[in-house]
Write an enzyme that holds these catalytic residues in place. Sequence first.
Site, PDB file in Angstrom:
ATOM      1  N   GLY A 202     -48.068  59.929  -7.673  1.00  0.00           N
ATOM      2  CA  GLY A 202     -48.330  60.472  -8.998  1.00  0.00           C
ATOM      3  C   GLY A 202     -49.180  59.532  -9.821  1.00  0.00           C
ATOM      4  N   PRO A 203     -49.768  60.035 -10.896  1.00  0.00           N
ATOM      5  CA  PRO A 203     -50.590  59.188 -11.767  1.00  0.00           C
ATOM      6  C   PRO A 203     -49.763  58.059 -12.367  1.00  0.00           C
ATOM      7  CG  PRO A 203     -50.878  61.529 -12.277  1.00  0.00           C
ATOM      8  CD  PRO A 203     -49.708  61.430 -11.350  1.00  0.00           C
ATOM      9  N   PRO A 204     -50.414  57.014 -12.869  1.00  0.00           N
ATOM     10  CA  PRO A 204     -49.673  55.909 -13.502  1.00  0.00           C
ATOM     11  C   PRO A 204     -48.892  56.404 -14.722  1.00  0.00           C
ATOM     12  CG  PRO A 204     -51.943  55.259 -13.032  1.00  0.00           C
ATOM     13  CD  PRO A 204     -51.854  56.727 -12.771  1.00  0.00           C
ATOM     14  N   GLY A 205     -47.665  55.914 -14.844  1.00  0.00           N
ATOM     15  CA  GLY A 205     -46.856  56.232 -16.013  1.00  0.00           C
ATOM     16  C   GLY A 205     -46.020  57.482 -15.904  1.00  0.00           C
ATOM     17  N   THR A 206     -45.993  58.128 -14.744  1.00  0.00           N
ATOM     18  CA  THR A 206     -45.225  59.369 -14.606  1.00  0.00           C
ATOM     19  C   THR A 206     -43.758  59.124 -14.264  1.00  0.00           C
ATOM     20  OG1 THR A 206     -46.066  59.507 -12.335  1.00  0.00           O
ATOM     21  CG2 THR A 206     -47.172  60.842 -14.010  1.00  0.00           C
ATOM     22  N   THR A 209     -41.192  54.491 -10.627  1.00  0.00           N
ATOM     23  CA  THR A 209     -40.196  53.417 -10.519  1.00  0.00           C
ATOM     24  C   THR A 209     -38.875  53.824 -11.144  1.00  0.00           C
ATOM     25  OG1 THR A 209     -41.983  51.780 -10.599  1.00  0.00           O
ATOM     26  CG2 THR A 209     -39.753  50.993 -11.025  1.00  0.00           C
ATOM     27  N   HIS A 424     -71.476  64.655 -38.418  1.00  0.00           N
ATOM     28  CA  HIS A 424     -71.304  64.671 -36.964  1.00  0.00           C
ATOM     29  C   HIS A 424     -69.940  65.257 -36.591  1.00  0.00           C
ATOM     30  CE1 HIS A 424     -72.008  62.937 -32.852  1.00  0.00           C
ATOM     31  NE2 HIS A 424     -70.675  63.026 -32.818  1.00  0.00           N
ATOM     32  N   GLU A 425     -68.885  64.772 -37.221  1.00  0.00           N
ATOM     33  CA  GLU A 425     -67.542  65.234 -36.871  1.00  0.00           C
ATOM     34  C   GLU A 425     -67.301  66.677 -37.325  1.00  0.00           C
ATOM     35  OE1 GLU A 425     -65.981  63.557 -34.855  1.00  0.00           O
ATOM     36  OE2 GLU A 425     -67.075  61.661 -35.032  1.00  0.00           O
ATOM     37  N   HIS A 428     -68.851  69.018 -34.825  1.00  0.00           N
ATOM     38  CA  HIS A 428     -67.938  69.268 -33.700  1.00  0.00           C
ATOM     39  C   HIS A 428     -66.891  70.305 -34.069  1.00  0.00           C
ATOM     40  CE1 HIS A 428     -69.327  66.364 -30.845  1.00  0.00           C
ATOM     41  NE2 HIS A 428     -69.141  65.320 -31.642  1.00  0.00           N
TER      42      HIS A 428
END
Length: 626
Positions: A202-206, A209, A424-425, A428
């Site tokens: 799985g991706p890191p942090g899922t 451990t 600019h923002e 968006h």
Amino acid sequence: MNGNRPNYISLIFAALVILSLFWLVRSFYFESSAPSKMSFSDFIQMAYEEPTKIAEVIIRDDGMLRVTTKRGEYYEIYAPWFNQDSQTIKILSQKGVRVTGEKGVSSSFWINVVGNVIFIGFLLFMFFFMMRTVSGRNNQAFTFTKSRAQMTRPGQGRVSFNDVAGVDEAIEELRETVLFLKDPNRFAKIGARMPKGILLVGPPGTGKTLLARAVAGEANVPFFHISGSDFVELFVGVGAARVRDLFNQAKASAPCIVFIDEIDAVGRHRGAGLGGGHDEREQTLNQLLVEMDGFDIRQGIVVMAATNRPDILDPALLRPGRFDKKVVLDTPDVKGREAILKIHIRNKPLADDVDVKVLAQRTTGFVGADLENLVNEAALLAARDGREKIVMADFEEAIDRVIAGPARKSRVISQREKRIVAYHEVGHAIVSSLLPNADPVHRISIIPRGYRALGYTLQLPAEDRYLVTKQELLDQITSLLGGRAAEELIFQEVTTGAASDIERATELARRMVCQFGMSDRLGPLAWGKSEQEIFLGKELTRMRNYSEEVASEIDEEVRKMVSECYDKAKEMLTKYRKQLDKLVELLLEREVLEGEELRRILKTELGEEMVNHDELGATTRKEQNS
């Protein structure tokens, strides 16, 4: 170093200096007072021809003669037969030379012996003292071949499945492992073989451990935790020895769980290293493969490992009989994020306005580690402001911090640049709000954050999506180019602020053409092939499996796709120039504008047109979900 503890290095250095000075003084004293050597023939010649120069002759029972002259000089002569030479002794006595005898060795001998004993004793004391100090600090400098695995005993810091959320399928997969560790005979009676190894992918942090610890906690068995990088050392053969020691400890503590975190550090594909087949890392991997083949699963040992790069692991690790079961931990969905947030906030005081469901919806793409960091950041903000409870505004600010970094209000920006950033923002935001397939705008800000961001427009998807249509990708490109289009429309020039947007839009268009087959001109074909170096574990190049003519057509399709989206963004902003100016003035005044307020203003300004857009977006999302 703690000031209350003695500085052992300074003490050792001082002791060595004192000992060196003592040895130098001792050497100087004995060298200056040591008797000179004289041959027996010279002594006889002096006794018969110049006896008046001799003051005393001492005859020792060890055969040594000590001759002292009247000028204070003294010599040592080895002549064990001299005590039988009565004639010479008689002549010396007649000439006034005092002749005496002496028993045993001289005092200088004992001084030498005592000095050497003291020196050797001091060296032994310093050696045992340093060994004791090293052992007391758990330093493994002298135990290279010992495993560095940390053992957690049953009941020590117990973690259960109640502490894990967002990975319900993975938990169900591992429940049978818990049953096996509790009662191995239950499976042996019906001839079932439990997998020797379980690979958590799985991706890191899922939470890989954490899930492994939860399995050990549920089964109430010892848990050995080691990182893949802890095996490999500078010295050849250390990694293989540590693997053997780890499994010996596991066999002595069975039933237990051996967890190897980041196994790709030692389990990468063999033959790709710079050292070839004799690489230390490959020897460690070979020993790991042998150990996993060598133990009996009925002993109650389960090997678990975690990685986020299963594609670079050696095939021998993944075959049946080793890591023959793979459990996938994916990025949590909205329900999983809500469950994870509830775990992290259960011991924290929350205000009444905190809505966990809203937070789960606004954290799309966050994994368990991100959510834990989010809750901690919110708690830090509340404590910094002196509040006893965490309010919703703390979580909102924490989301911005996790995504874009902390606010940098101290950065001085000129009014002209601030106005450019605002246009600019807002560009968006307006383009995204008017496109039916774009993600809704959550917040607009012109407060600088992080390393380079002078402002940002935060868009969060309304729901978790796993498939993306061509029109959604085109709307995303159009939204990315809305900021540059607003700059060109208002100021008749462009700035470097849109560099990241252009890069993302170009890359997205190229992937649509080359990987997703979304080009009408080139058809549903994949152009180019990724080349990976297994040793490095990442894509280095993309092999061109097409001609120069096709390459030109790909470039033309990408350019056409991006240009059409850019023209569409300019056209939309030109049409709604009045709303653009109004929102910019409001943003310059407040610096932060929430997405709900943005949509309310646009609905007020656009009336039925914005309402139809909302209905169209809702219908589109409903059709996708169905």
